[in-house]
Design a protein around this motif. Structure first.
Motif, PDB file in Angstrom:
ATOM      1  N   SER A  56       0.821  -1.211   0.000  1.00 23.07           N
ATOM      2  CA  SER A  56       0.000   0.000   0.000  1.00 23.07           C
ATOM      3  C   SER A  56       0.854   1.259   0.000  1.00 23.07           C
ATOM      4  O   SER A  56       0.585   2.212  -0.743  1.00 23.07           O
ATOM      5  CB  SER A  56      -0.940  -0.015   1.214  1.00 23.07           C
ATOM      6  OG  SER A  56      -1.669   1.181   1.307  1.00 23.07           O
ATOM      7  N   ASN A  57       1.887   1.284   0.826  1.00 20.21           N
ATOM      8  CA  ASN A  57       2.745   2.465   0.898  1.00 20.21           C
ATOM      9  C   ASN A  57       3.542   2.684  -0.384  1.00 20.21           C
ATOM     10  O   ASN A  57       3.663   3.817  -0.863  1.00 20.21           O
ATOM     11  CB  ASN A  57       3.697   2.344   2.089  1.00 20.21           C
ATOM     12  CG  ASN A  57       3.052   2.720   3.405  1.00 20.21           C
ATOM     13  OD1 ASN A  57       2.799   3.882   3.676  1.00 20.21           O
ATOM     14  ND2 ASN A  57       2.761   1.730   4.240  1.00 20.21           N
ATOM     15  N   LEU A  58       4.065   1.610  -0.946  1.00 33.01           N
ATOM     16  CA  LEU A  58       4.937   1.754  -2.118  1.00 33.01           C
ATOM     17  C   LEU A  58       4.165   1.988  -3.403  1.00 33.01           C
ATOM     18  O   LEU A  58       4.671   2.690  -4.307  1.00 33.01           O
ATOM     19  CB  LEU A  58       5.816   0.506  -2.265  1.00 33.01           C
ATOM     20  CG  LEU A  58       6.845   0.264  -1.162  1.00 33.01           C
ATOM     21  CD1 LEU A  58       7.667  -0.986  -1.474  1.00 33.01           C
ATOM     22  CD2 LEU A  58       7.762   1.468  -0.989  1.00 33.01           C
ATOM     23  N   LEU A  59       2.981   1.434  -3.533  1.00 38.92           N
ATOM     24  CA  LEU A  59       2.236   1.548  -4.785  1.00 38.92           C
ATOM     25  C   LEU A  59       1.075   2.535  -4.683  1.00 38.92           C
ATOM     26  O   LEU A  59       0.976   3.467  -5.480  1.00 38.92           O
ATOM     27  CB  LEU A  59       1.714   0.172  -5.219  1.00 38.92           C
ATOM     28  CG  LEU A  59       2.778  -0.870  -5.569  1.00 38.92           C
ATOM     29  CD1 LEU A  59       2.132  -2.172  -5.979  1.00 38.92           C
ATOM     30  CD2 LEU A  59       3.710  -0.369  -6.663  1.00 38.92           C
ATOM     31  N   SER A  86       7.527   4.639   5.886  1.00 38.62           N
ATOM     32  CA  SER A  86       6.587   3.705   6.496  1.00 38.62           C
ATOM     33  C   SER A  86       6.805   2.287   5.989  1.00 38.62           C
ATOM     34  O   SER A  86       6.771   1.321   6.766  1.00 38.62           O
ATOM     35  CB  SER A  86       5.153   4.156   6.211  1.00 38.62           C
ATOM     36  OG  SER A  86       4.227   3.310   6.837  1.00 38.62           O
ATOM     37  N   ALA A  87       7.044   2.133   4.683  1.00 35.95           N
ATOM     38  CA  ALA A  87       7.299   0.800   4.124  1.00 35.95           C
ATOM     39  C   ALA A  87       8.568   0.188   4.705  1.00 35.95           C
ATOM     40  O   ALA A  87       8.616  -1.009   5.021  1.00 35.95           O
ATOM     41  CB  ALA A  87       7.397   0.884   2.602  1.00 35.95           C
ATOM     42  N   THR A  88       9.608   0.994   4.848  1.00 41.16           N
ATOM     43  CA  THR A  88      10.858   0.505   5.442  1.00 41.16           C
ATOM     44  C   THR A  88      10.659   0.096   6.886  1.00 41.16           C
ATOM     45  O   THR A  88      11.196  -0.929   7.339  1.00 41.16           O
ATOM     46  CB  THR A  88      11.938   1.598   5.349  1.00 41.16           C
ATOM     47  OG1 THR A  88      12.139   1.961   3.984  1.00 41.16           O
ATOM     48  CG2 THR A  88      13.260   1.110   5.935  1.00 41.16           C
ATOM     49  N   GLN A  89       9.877   0.875   7.620  1.00 43.10           N
ATOM     50  CA  GLN A  89       9.629   0.553   9.023  1.00 43.10           C
ATOM     51  C   GLN A  89       8.875  -0.766   9.174  1.00 43.10           C
ATOM     52  O   GLN A  89       9.192  -1.573  10.052  1.00 43.10           O
ATOM     53  CB  GLN A  89       8.837   1.694   9.670  1.00 43.10           C
ATOM     54  CG  GLN A  89       8.739   1.612  11.177  1.00 43.10           C
ATOM     55  CD  GLN A  89       8.053   2.836  11.753  1.00 43.10           C
ATOM     56  OE1 GLN A  89       6.888   2.795  12.088  1.00 43.10           O
ATOM     57  NE2 GLN A  89       8.790   3.941  11.847  1.00 43.10           N
ATOM     58  N   ILE A 107       9.908  -2.170  -9.044  1.00 43.85           N
ATOM     59  CA  ILE A 107       9.239  -1.117  -9.808  1.00 43.85           C
ATOM     60  C   ILE A 107       9.393   0.230  -9.114  1.00 43.85           C
ATOM     61  O   ILE A 107       9.652   1.264  -9.757  1.00 43.85           O
ATOM     62  CB  ILE A 107       7.746  -1.471  -9.989  1.00 43.85           C
ATOM     63  CG1 ILE A 107       7.604  -2.657 -10.948  1.00 43.85           C
ATOM     64  CG2 ILE A 107       6.964  -0.277 -10.514  1.00 43.85           C
ATOM     65  CD1 ILE A 107       6.192  -3.192 -11.045  1.00 43.85           C
ATOM     66  N   THR A 108       9.268   0.248  -7.793  1.00 38.67           N
ATOM     67  CA  THR A 108       9.420   1.492  -7.051  1.00 38.67           C
ATOM     68  C   THR A 108      10.837   2.038  -7.184  1.00 38.67           C
ATOM     69  O   THR A 108      11.043   3.242  -7.372  1.00 38.67           O
ATOM     70  CB  THR A 108       9.080   1.276  -5.573  1.00 38.67           C
ATOM     71  OG1 THR A 108       7.743   0.759  -5.463  1.00 38.67           O
ATOM     72  CG2 THR A 108       9.172   2.573  -4.793  1.00 38.67           C
ATOM     73  N   GLY A 122       3.062   8.002 -11.526  1.00 41.22           N
ATOM     74  CA  GLY A 122       1.989   7.718 -10.593  1.00 41.22           C
ATOM     75  C   GLY A 122       0.936   6.793 -11.180  1.00 41.22           C
ATOM     76  O   GLY A 122       0.418   5.903 -10.493  1.00 41.22           O
ATOM     77  N   VAL A 123       0.626   6.986 -12.451  1.00 39.03           N
ATOM     78  CA  VAL A 123      -0.349   6.120 -13.119  1.00 39.03           C
ATOM     79  C   VAL A 123       0.127   4.673 -13.109  1.00 39.03           C
ATOM     80  O   VAL A 123      -0.636   3.740 -12.812  1.00 39.03           O
ATOM     81  CB  VAL A 123      -0.596   6.608 -14.559  1.00 39.03           C
ATOM     82  CG1 VAL A 123      -1.420   5.586 -15.341  1.00 39.03           C
ATOM     83  CG2 VAL A 123      -1.307   7.952 -14.556  1.00 39.03           C
ATOM     84  N   VAL A 124       1.402   4.454 -13.444  1.00 38.13           N
ATOM     85  CA  VAL A 124       1.949   3.089 -13.493  1.00 38.13           C
ATOM     86  C   VAL A 124       1.901   2.434 -12.115  1.00 38.13           C
ATOM     87  O   VAL A 124       1.488   1.273 -11.975  1.00 38.13           O
ATOM     88  CB  VAL A 124       3.385   3.120 -14.040  1.00 38.13           C
ATOM     89  CG1 VAL A 124       4.029   1.741 -13.926  1.00 38.13           C
ATOM     90  CG2 VAL A 124       3.396   3.586 -15.489  1.00 38.13           C
ATOM     91  N   LEU A 125       2.313   3.150 -11.072  1.00 34.31           N
ATOM     92  CA  LEU A 125       2.306   2.574  -9.725  1.00 34.31           C
ATOM     93  C   LEU A 125       0.877   2.249  -9.270  1.00 34.31           C
ATOM     94  O   LEU A 125       0.636   1.197  -8.673  1.00 34.31           O
ATOM     95  CB  LEU A 125       2.967   3.541  -8.746  1.00 34.31           C
ATOM     96  CG  LEU A 125       4.474   3.771  -8.913  1.00 34.31           C
ATOM     97  CD1 LEU A 125       4.989   4.749  -7.856  1.00 34.31           C
ATOM     98  CD2 LEU A 125       5.240   2.462  -8.807  1.00 34.31           C
ATOM     99  N   CYS A 126      -0.061   3.144  -9.544  1.00 33.00           N
ATOM    100  CA  CYS A 126      -1.456   2.890  -9.153  1.00 33.00           C
ATOM    101  C   CYS A 126      -2.025   1.691  -9.896  1.00 33.00           C
ATOM    102  O   CYS A 126      -2.752   0.871  -9.313  1.00 33.00           O
ATOM    103  CB  CYS A 126      -2.302   4.129  -9.423  1.00 33.00           C
ATOM    104  SG  CYS A 126      -1.993   5.507  -8.300  1.00 33.00           S
TER     105      CYS A 126
END
Length: 461
Positions: A178-181, A362-365, A403-404, A418-422
């Motif tokens: 959720s955080n990364l994408l 947040s993703a790293t944590q 991808i990130t 942003g479009v690609v990640l979503c």
């Protein structure tokens, strides 16, 4: 006379002497003002993201209360409960308790508990920030590093207590995805559309550090999976996989401690927010008040987390949605709604460094602290949890991190990224939506079946 008075005042200021009026009328104000200068450096992208959903309270009604103790309590209540735009969701908390007490439908208990967790997660961020005003930036940073994802951690611990290992893995994986994408993708999309005529740039150094740690965490997830597939058919490797996972978890926690030291001491300039507030920030409530509220809200989060874990399967059966979809998609979206909204708002203001700090931090944590800590806690509880998240889940995590990392490699952004990640997030969500595999048929539970309690070894149960 006026010039003489001004000269005396200037001399007093130069000598560090100020009047009681300048210091504040009460001892509490004096204590608060002492930390105003250092508190600004304690603010992180996570706390700044949550602060956008706060609103200023009106102290007029509270000031009319005659009794000081009652006035202080009402002031704290106004700042903590009514000081957020998510205050409308607080009634879901008592409704969830009432629904559980009177044995209402378990899906209702799940939904109300999930809604109640949303403002609580934002308020925990607010209270840790208030405590940081008195403890200084270092301790405040440590509090944020441990309490930044308190909701996910508490849900994981209660799921472990009920031996629902698959729920733990699903929910933590979902928080990372959720955080990364979703969060990062929506931020880049909205920021790019709002700043079409501006070049959006960000500091790659912070993104590189977080990407490096995420890749380390991915390696620790891949090795137990590859270890299982490297063994021949019919060969039980559950014991060895468990031992490897526990050892890897310890090393991940060591890496996270090094990351905190790197972030708060040696390379703080990479992580300090460049945002400057127009008005000088100050604490809104006292130290012990903030600490008491933090303890109380943590207890409430624990109660609602127990409701969520205990009713998630009933909600899945009632709604016709798999537990994997609820845990990976719904839980992270609702639980971190405040944090996500703040990240998008900063992106709209063309402040991508803060948005990246929210999503990647947040993703790293979650990846390097909450996941290995859950394995270690399960080890202490004599529960066999490893880092093997099965093939589908680990593959989703791997492609997400890769991808990130590719998206953030050039230090610039536009809405297409942003479009690609979503779209990546939507595709993964669709995958788990159509997946209807029951929990007792997933690869998560095989460990308990194959694990031999008589086996020996330093890291065995």
């Amino acid at each position: 006379m006026e010039s003489d008075h001004e000269e005396v005042m200037n001399n007093n200021i130069e000598n560090g002497i100020t009047s009681d009026f300048q210091k504040g009328t009460g001892g509490g104000n004096k204590e608060i003002n002492m930390w105003n200068t250092s508190s600004a450096t304690a603010r992180t992208p996570l706390t700044m993201s949550s602060s956008l959903l706060r609103k200023k309270s009106d102290p007029i009604l509270v000031s009319k209360v005659r009794f000081q103790i009652l006035s202080d309590f009402l002031t704290n209540l106004q700042e903590v409960i009514l000081g957020t735009k998510l205050a409308l969701l607080f009634p879901a908390i008592p409704l969830a308790v009432v629904a559980n007490f009177y044995h209402f439908g378990r899906p209702w208990i799940f939904a109300l508990s999930l809604l109640g967790l949303t403002p609580l997660a934002e308020r925990v961020s607010f209270l840790t920030e208030q405590i940081a005003y008195f403890t200084g930036p270092t301790v405040g940073g440590l509090l944020n590093a441990t309490c930044g994802n308190a909701t996910e951690l508490i849900i994981a611990l209660f799921a472990l207590h009920q031996k629902k290992i698959e729920v733990v893995k699903y929910s933590l994986l979902g928080s990372i995805l959720s955080n990364l994408l979703l969060v990062l993708g929506t931020s880049l999309l909205c920021g790019g559309l709002a700043n079409l005529k501006k070049e959006q740039r960000y500091d790659r150094k912070q993104a590189d550090v977080n990407s490096l740690l995420l890749l380390l965490g991915l390696l620790c997830h891949l090795l137990p999976l590859m270890f299982k597939y490297a063994a021949g058919p019919g060969v039980s490797v559950a014991t060895n996989t468990l031992q490897l996972s526990r050892a890897s978890s310890i090393f991940m926690l060591v890496a996270y401690v090094a990351y905190i030291f790197f972030q708060l001491k040696t390379h703080r300039q990479l992580f300090d927010s460049q945002e400057e507030d127009e008005e000088e920030e100050k604490a809104l409530i006292g130290f012990w008040s903030a600490f008491s509220w933090l303890v109380g809200m943590t207890i409430i989060i624990a109660l609602l987390s127990e409701y969520v874990v205990g009713t998630i399967e009933a909600a899945s059966n009632s709604w016709g949605i798999s537990v994997s979809f609820i845990s990976i998609i719904l839980l992270p979206i609702v639980g971190n709604a405040a944090e996500h909204a703040g990240s998008i708002i900063f992106a709209l203001k063309n402040k991508l460094d803060i948005s990246l700090g929210v999503a990647l931090g947040s993703a790293t944590q979650i990846s390097m602290f909450v996941v290995p800590l859950s394995v270690v806690v399960a080890w202490i509880m004599q529960i066999n949890m490893d880092l093997d998240f099965s093939l589908l889940e680990t593959s989703s995590l791997a492609f997400t991190i890769i991808i990130t990392a590719f998206t953030l490699q050039d230090g610039t952004s536009h809405y297409l990224k942003g479009v690609v990640l979503c779209l990546c997030y939507v595709i993964i969500a669709a995958c788990y939506f159509v997946q209807k595999t029951p929990l007792n048929q997933t690869g998560f539970v095989k460990l308990d079946v194959e694990f031999q309690p008589h086996s020996t070894g330093f890291l065995s149960a």
